[in-house]
Design a protein around this motif. Sequence first.
Motif, PDB file in Angstrom:
ATOM      1  N   LEU A  26       7.219   4.440  37.939  1.00 25.57           N
ATOM      2  CA  LEU A  26       7.378   5.413  36.911  1.00 25.57           C
ATOM      3  C   LEU A  26       7.564   5.165  35.853  1.00 25.57           C
ATOM      4  CD1 LEU A  26       9.284   9.263  38.071  1.00 25.57           C
ATOM      5  CD2 LEU A  26       6.402   8.499  37.268  1.00 25.57           C
ATOM      6  N   TYR A  27       8.733   4.147  35.613  1.00 31.42           N
ATOM      7  CA  TYR A  27       9.032   3.295  34.488  1.00 31.42           C
ATOM      8  C   TYR A  27       7.243   1.811  34.110  1.00 31.42           C
ATOM      9  CZ  TYR A  27      11.935  -0.044  31.662  1.00 31.42           C
ATOM     10  OH  TYR A  27      12.532  -0.707  30.785  1.00 31.42           O
ATOM     11  N   SER A  28       7.304   1.627  35.279  1.00 31.77           N
ATOM     12  CA  SER A  28       6.299   0.739  35.100  1.00 31.77           C
ATOM     13  C   SER A  28       4.961   1.630  34.305  1.00 31.77           C
ATOM     14  CB  SER A  28       5.769   0.009  36.230  1.00 31.77           C
ATOM     15  OG  SER A  28       4.939  -1.172  35.734  1.00 31.77           O
ATOM     16  N   LYS A  29       4.818   2.755  35.009  1.00 31.84           N
ATOM     17  CA  LYS A  29       3.665   3.260  34.410  1.00 31.84           C
ATOM     18  C   LYS A  29       3.572   3.920  32.667  1.00 31.84           C
ATOM     19  CE  LYS A  29       0.161   6.900  34.323  1.00 31.84           C
ATOM     20  NZ  LYS A  29       0.881   7.219  32.293  1.00 31.84           N
ATOM     21  N   ASP A  82      -4.521   2.319  38.621  1.00 32.23           N
ATOM     22  CA  ASP A  82      -3.547   2.860  39.522  1.00 32.23           C
ATOM     23  C   ASP A  82      -2.998   3.375  39.753  1.00 32.23           C
ATOM     24  OD1 ASP A  82      -5.857   0.732  39.911  1.00 32.23           O
ATOM     25  OD2 ASP A  82      -5.085  -1.574  39.221  1.00 32.23           O
ATOM     26  N   MET A  83      -1.647   2.706  38.566  1.00 27.81           N
ATOM     27  CA  MET A  83      -0.591   3.453  38.935  1.00 27.81           C
ATOM     28  C   MET A  83      -0.724   4.819  39.172  1.00 27.81           C
ATOM     29  SD  MET A  83       1.412   0.721  38.558  1.00 27.81           S
ATOM     30  CE  MET A  83       2.527   1.262  38.566  1.00 27.81           C
ATOM     31  N   VAL A  84      -0.718   5.652  39.070  1.00 28.82           N
ATOM     32  CA  VAL A  84      -1.522   6.920  39.257  1.00 28.82           C
ATOM     33  C   VAL A  84      -1.261   6.784  40.400  1.00 28.82           C
ATOM     34  CG1 VAL A  84      -2.552   8.981  38.629  1.00 28.82           C
ATOM     35  CG2 VAL A  84      -1.891   7.550  36.597  1.00 28.82           C
ATOM     36  N   GLU A 122      -6.516  19.384  39.324  1.00 30.46           N
ATOM     37  CA  GLU A 122      -5.772  17.869  38.732  1.00 30.46           C
ATOM     38  C   GLU A 122      -4.434  17.736  39.620  1.00 30.46           C
ATOM     39  OE1 GLU A 122      -4.362  16.560  35.109  1.00 30.46           O
ATOM     40  OE2 GLU A 122      -3.013  17.820  35.337  1.00 30.46           O
ATOM     41  N   THR A 123      -3.993  16.602  40.454  1.00 27.63           N
ATOM     42  CA  THR A 123      -3.575  16.348  41.378  1.00 27.63           C
ATOM     43  C   THR A 123      -2.226  16.174  40.587  1.00 27.63           C
ATOM     44  OG1 THR A 123      -3.645  13.745  40.408  1.00 27.63           O
ATOM     45  CG2 THR A 123      -4.821  14.419  42.422  1.00 27.63           C
ATOM     46  N   PRO A 124      -1.390  15.971  40.943  1.00 27.47           N
ATOM     47  CA  PRO A 124       0.421  16.106  41.022  1.00 27.47           C
ATOM     48  C   PRO A 124       0.206  14.982  39.636  1.00 27.47           C
ATOM     49  CG  PRO A 124       0.723  16.196  42.927  1.00 27.47           C
ATOM     50  CD  PRO A 124      -0.793  15.745  42.707  1.00 27.47           C
ATOM     51  N   ALA A 125      -0.193  13.322  40.095  1.00 25.07           N
ATOM     52  CA  ALA A 125       0.238  11.857  39.143  1.00 25.07           C
ATOM     53  C   ALA A 125      -0.759  11.877  38.091  1.00 25.07           C
ATOM     54  CB  ALA A 125      -0.396  11.207  39.946  1.00 25.07           C
ATOM     55  N   TRP A 126      -1.452  13.145  37.732  1.00 23.09           N
ATOM     56  CA  TRP A 126      -2.759  12.869  36.663  1.00 23.09           C
ATOM     57  C   TRP A 126      -1.808  14.085  35.563  1.00 23.09           C
ATOM     58  CZ3 TRP A 126      -5.466   8.959  34.992  1.00 23.09           C
ATOM     59  CH2 TRP A 126      -6.324   8.434  35.736  1.00 23.09           C
ATOM     60  N   SER A 127      -1.352  14.795  35.873  1.00 22.55           N
ATOM     61  CA  SER A 127      -0.102  16.230  35.446  1.00 22.55           C
ATOM     62  C   SER A 127       1.335  14.971  34.759  1.00 22.55           C
ATOM     63  CB  SER A 127       0.477  16.919  36.167  1.00 22.55           C
ATOM     64  OG  SER A 127      -0.675  18.126  36.868  1.00 22.55           O
TER      65      SER A 127
END
Length: 204
Positions: free
Chosen positions: A41-44, A84-86, A111-116
């Motif tokens: 999450l931090y790197s994203k 890639d991080m998502v 929408e997947t959780p990560a794209w949210s």
Amino acid sequence: MNLTEKAWEIFNQSVNDYHINDDVNSQENNPFQANSLEWILYSKNWIDTVQWHLEDIIREEDIDPTEALKIKRRIDKLNQKRTDMVEQIDFWFYKTFENIVPDQDARINSETPAWSIDRFSILSLKIYHMSIEASRKDASEEHRLQCSRKLQVLLEQKKDLETAIDQLLSDIENGKVKMKLYKQMKMYNDESLNPILYQKMQRK
């Protein structure tokens, strides 16, 4: 602290860390354990923050075209890293919920959780920078007022998006939504799929 609260705290930590030097060439100093969800999450968000400022720089009217092209190439690479991080975040959720048996009539979310969460990360940047604009001493009162109004909308959006993400994760955990993964197939970055790139390779 639930996941969205944790993510918001991490995103703001990343944004604040970046603005210590406020330099697109600053080295990321991720304080979390490598490959943990917190680390991802931090790197994203660090990628989002650097890209945000590169997008500002490239809009300079007098920018040298050669330099602008270099920045555009860098933005493209960051976009791929962001994707890639998502996918890493979504894989984390997939593993977390892999033993959940979805209901027979379970929905599939568009929408997947990560794209949210990707949108949540960008929102942290919007709120950070709109807060600055809403209190800028060298700006007009009208500018500050307009930005204050926009900031209130962003804060409302943050609350709504936070609720939506929490509800989606709860629905997946309770079997009401089926968790599915689809890798992002970005064709323009792939030398075997982008005709401009593979035709050039064929001519060599």
